[in-house]
Design a protein around this motif. Structure first.
Motif, mmCIF file in Angstrom:
data_model
loop_
_atom_site.group_PDB
_atom_site.id
_atom_site.type_symbol
_atom_site.label_atom_id
_atom_site.label_comp_id
_atom_site.label_asym_id
_atom_site.label_seq_id
_atom_site.Cartn_x
_atom_site.Cartn_y
_atom_site.Cartn_z
ATOM 1 N N PHE A 53 17.221 -7.205 -23.915
ATOM 2 C CA PHE A 53 15.931 -7.427 -24.578
ATOM 3 C C PHE A 53 16.128 -7.990 -25.988
ATOM 4 O O PHE A 53 15.326 -8.806 -26.454
ATOM 5 C CB PHE A 53 15.142 -6.122 -24.648
ATOM 6 C CG PHE A 53 13.881 -6.221 -25.460
ATOM 7 C CD1 PHE A 53 12.742 -6.798 -24.925
ATOM 8 C CD2 PHE A 53 13.836 -5.769 -26.779
ATOM 9 C CE1 PHE A 53 11.582 -6.913 -25.685
ATOM 10 C CE2 PHE A 53 12.685 -5.880 -27.536
ATOM 11 C CZ PHE A 53 11.557 -6.453 -26.992
ATOM 12 N N VAL A 54 17.191 -7.539 -26.661
ATOM 13 C CA VAL A 54 17.457 -8.029 -28.012
ATOM 14 C C VAL A 54 17.659 -9.543 -27.985
ATOM 15 O O VAL A 54 17.158 -10.265 -28.851
ATOM 16 C CB VAL A 54 18.693 -7.333 -28.616
ATOM 17 C CG1 VAL A 54 19.016 -7.897 -29.998
ATOM 18 C CG2 VAL A 54 18.458 -5.830 -28.704
ATOM 19 N N TYR A 55 18.384 -10.028 -26.974
ATOM 20 C CA TYR A 55 18.567 -11.482 -26.843
ATOM 21 C C TYR A 55 17.270 -12.163 -26.432
ATOM 22 O O TYR A 55 16.922 -13.235 -26.951
ATOM 23 C CB TYR A 55 19.659 -11.802 -25.827
ATOM 24 C CG TYR A 55 19.760 -13.279 -25.544
ATOM 25 C CD1 TYR A 55 20.282 -14.157 -26.498
ATOM 26 C CD2 TYR A 55 19.279 -13.829 -24.361
ATOM 27 C CE1 TYR A 55 20.339 -15.527 -26.270
ATOM 28 C CE2 TYR A 55 19.335 -15.186 -24.113
ATOM 29 C CZ TYR A 55 19.863 -16.032 -25.076
ATOM 30 O OH TYR A 55 19.905 -17.381 -24.845
ATOM 31 N N LEU A 56 16.545 -11.557 -25.499
ATOM 32 C CA LEU A 56 15.290 -12.164 -25.034
ATOM 33 C C LEU A 56 14.307 -12.334 -26.184
ATOM 34 O O LEU A 56 13.574 -13.325 -26.235
ATOM 35 C CB LEU A 56 14.655 -11.296 -23.939
ATOM 36 C CG LEU A 56 15.466 -11.074 -22.660
ATOM 37 C CD1 LEU A 56 14.667 -10.242 -21.677
ATOM 38 C CD2 LEU A 56 15.888 -12.391 -22.034
ATOM 39 N N LYS A 57 14.291 -11.398 -27.083
ATOM 40 C CA LYS A 57 13.373 -11.450 -28.220
ATOM 41 C C LYS A 57 13.851 -12.427 -29.289
ATOM 42 O O LYS A 57 13.080 -13.270 -29.772
ATOM 43 C CB LYS A 57 13.215 -10.065 -28.840
ATOM 44 C CG LYS A 57 12.295 -10.033 -30.067
ATOM 45 C CD LYS A 57 12.139 -8.623 -30.604
ATOM 46 C CE LYS A 57 11.277 -8.599 -31.856
ATOM 47 N NZ LYS A 57 9.892 -9.061 -31.606
ATOM 48 N N SER A 58 15.130 -12.320 -29.666
ATOM 49 C CA SER A 58 15.648 -13.077 -30.815
ATOM 50 C C SER A 58 16.280 -14.410 -30.438
ATOM 51 O O SER A 58 16.471 -15.268 -31.302
ATOM 52 C CB SER A 58 16.689 -12.238 -31.561
ATOM 53 O OG SER A 58 17.843 -12.036 -30.750
ATOM 54 N N LYS A 59 16.624 -14.572 -29.147
ATOM 55 C CA LYS A 59 17.380 -15.744 -28.662
ATOM 56 C C LYS A 59 18.741 -15.841 -29.367
ATOM 57 O O LYS A 59 19.362 -16.895 -29.384
ATOM 58 C CB LYS A 59 16.585 -17.046 -28.887
ATOM 59 C CG LYS A 59 15.139 -17.000 -28.418
ATOM 60 C CD LYS A 59 15.009 -16.745 -26.931
ATOM 61 C CE LYS A 59 13.577 -16.817 -26.440
ATOM 62 N NZ LYS A 59 12.717 -15.737 -26.915
ATOM 63 N N ASN A 60 19.172 -14.720 -29.910
ATOM 64 C CA ASN A 60 20.419 -14.668 -30.685
ATOM 65 C C ASN A 60 21.395 -13.718 -30.014
ATOM 66 O O ASN A 60 21.248 -12.491 -30.085
ATOM 67 C CB ASN A 60 20.115 -14.199 -32.112
ATOM 68 C CG ASN A 60 21.355 -14.181 -32.985
ATOM 69 O OD1 ASN A 60 22.414 -14.712 -32.624
ATOM 70 N ND2 ASN A 60 21.249 -13.580 -34.153
ATOM 71 N N ILE A 61 22.409 -14.258 -29.356
ATOM 72 C CA ILE A 61 23.380 -13.429 -28.655
ATOM 73 C C ILE A 61 24.179 -12.561 -29.622
ATOM 74 O O ILE A 61 24.707 -11.514 -29.251
ATOM 75 C CB ILE A 61 24.323 -14.294 -27.793
ATOM 76 C CG1 ILE A 61 25.077 -13.428 -26.766
ATOM 77 C CG2 ILE A 61 25.298 -15.062 -28.670
ATOM 78 C CD1 ILE A 61 25.898 -14.220 -25.787
#
Length: 244
Positions: free
Chosen positions: A209-217
């Motif tokens: 979810f952190v990636y889905l939200k921020s687009k930052n791996i």
């Protein structure tokens, strides 16, 4: 009108002005590169499922990093900025909240599974915690594991979007496929398919979810690195442990 239409195809939790790479020709990938991206992931998945007797732990950790990283680096023409974005102030709370939520979920699910007699093996990595080579390779493996979640997510999102034109549907299906495959990847380590699907698999939705939200791996990487480091250090101090 175009902007409104675009926003309707995005979830409210997503940050404005950012998107996932490749699925919508952003940038375009040739069929050949889609095949390479898929093969690179499948090789990594296969490596995770085969017995590794005789292969040092730290070598396995580097391989988990090298295959997906080299694959993505090649198809993206070295443009890591496609998945590595600038951090924002709110990311601090996003990261901290996610770490706490992941531990709560893992502990509750672990107790529930144990109550019905489902107990997984102790992660074999626990026996390598006294090795400096393990700790050197460990951060690389974690980044590789984040790529192992993001790459199949992008592939499935591309396929669903290509055939349906529905981005939200693509994100939902891609997320489920990604985390289930990620869970299966841990089967050899824990020996319980139910455990790896529910904890390492479904549980990793919290990190993804952190990636889905921020687009930052890099943000999801920090969450993953922090949670595993806390668990490993706890196991090291206790002399034993279980990696959720």
């Amino acid at each position: 009108m175009a902007e409104n239409s675009e926003n309707k195809d995005k979830f409210k939790f997503e940050r404005k002005g950012l998107d996932f790479p490749f699925y919508n020709n952003n940038p375009h990938l040739s069929n050949g590169k889609w095949i390479i991206l898929t093969i690179g992931f499948l090789i990594t998945l296969l490596f995770g499922l085969i017995p590794k007797a005789g292969i040092p732990q730290y070598i396995s950790e580097f391989i988990y990093f090298l295959i997906p990283f080299a694959t993505f680096f090649y198809v993206a023409n070295g443009k890591l900025g496609l998945i590595c974005k600038k951090f924002q102030k709110s990311d601090i709370w996003l990261i901290l909240g996610t770490i706490i939520l992941y531990f709560v979920y893992s502990l509750v699910m672990g107790v529930l599974l144990k109550s019905i007699g489902i107990v997984a093996h102790t992660n074999p990595a626990i026996s390598h915690l006294d090795s400096i080579l393990f700790w050197i390779a460990f951060p690389f493996q974690i980044f590789g594991e984040e790529l192992i979640k993001v790459i199949p997510f992008i592939i499935v999102l591309f396929l669903i979007y290509k055939f349906t034109g529905q981005r939200k549907l693509g994100i939902i299906i891609a997320t489920l496929v990604s985390v289930i495959l990620f869970g299966i990847l841990h089967y050899n380590a824990y020996g319980s398919i139910i455990t790896v699907i529910l904890i390492q698999g479904i549980g990793s939705i919290i990190m993804l979810f952190v990636y889905l939200k921020s687009k930052n791996i890099l943000a999801s990487y920090i969450v993953h690195l922090a949670t595993d480091t806390i668990i490993f250090l706890g196991a090291l101090s206790a002399g034993a442990g279980f990696l959720f």
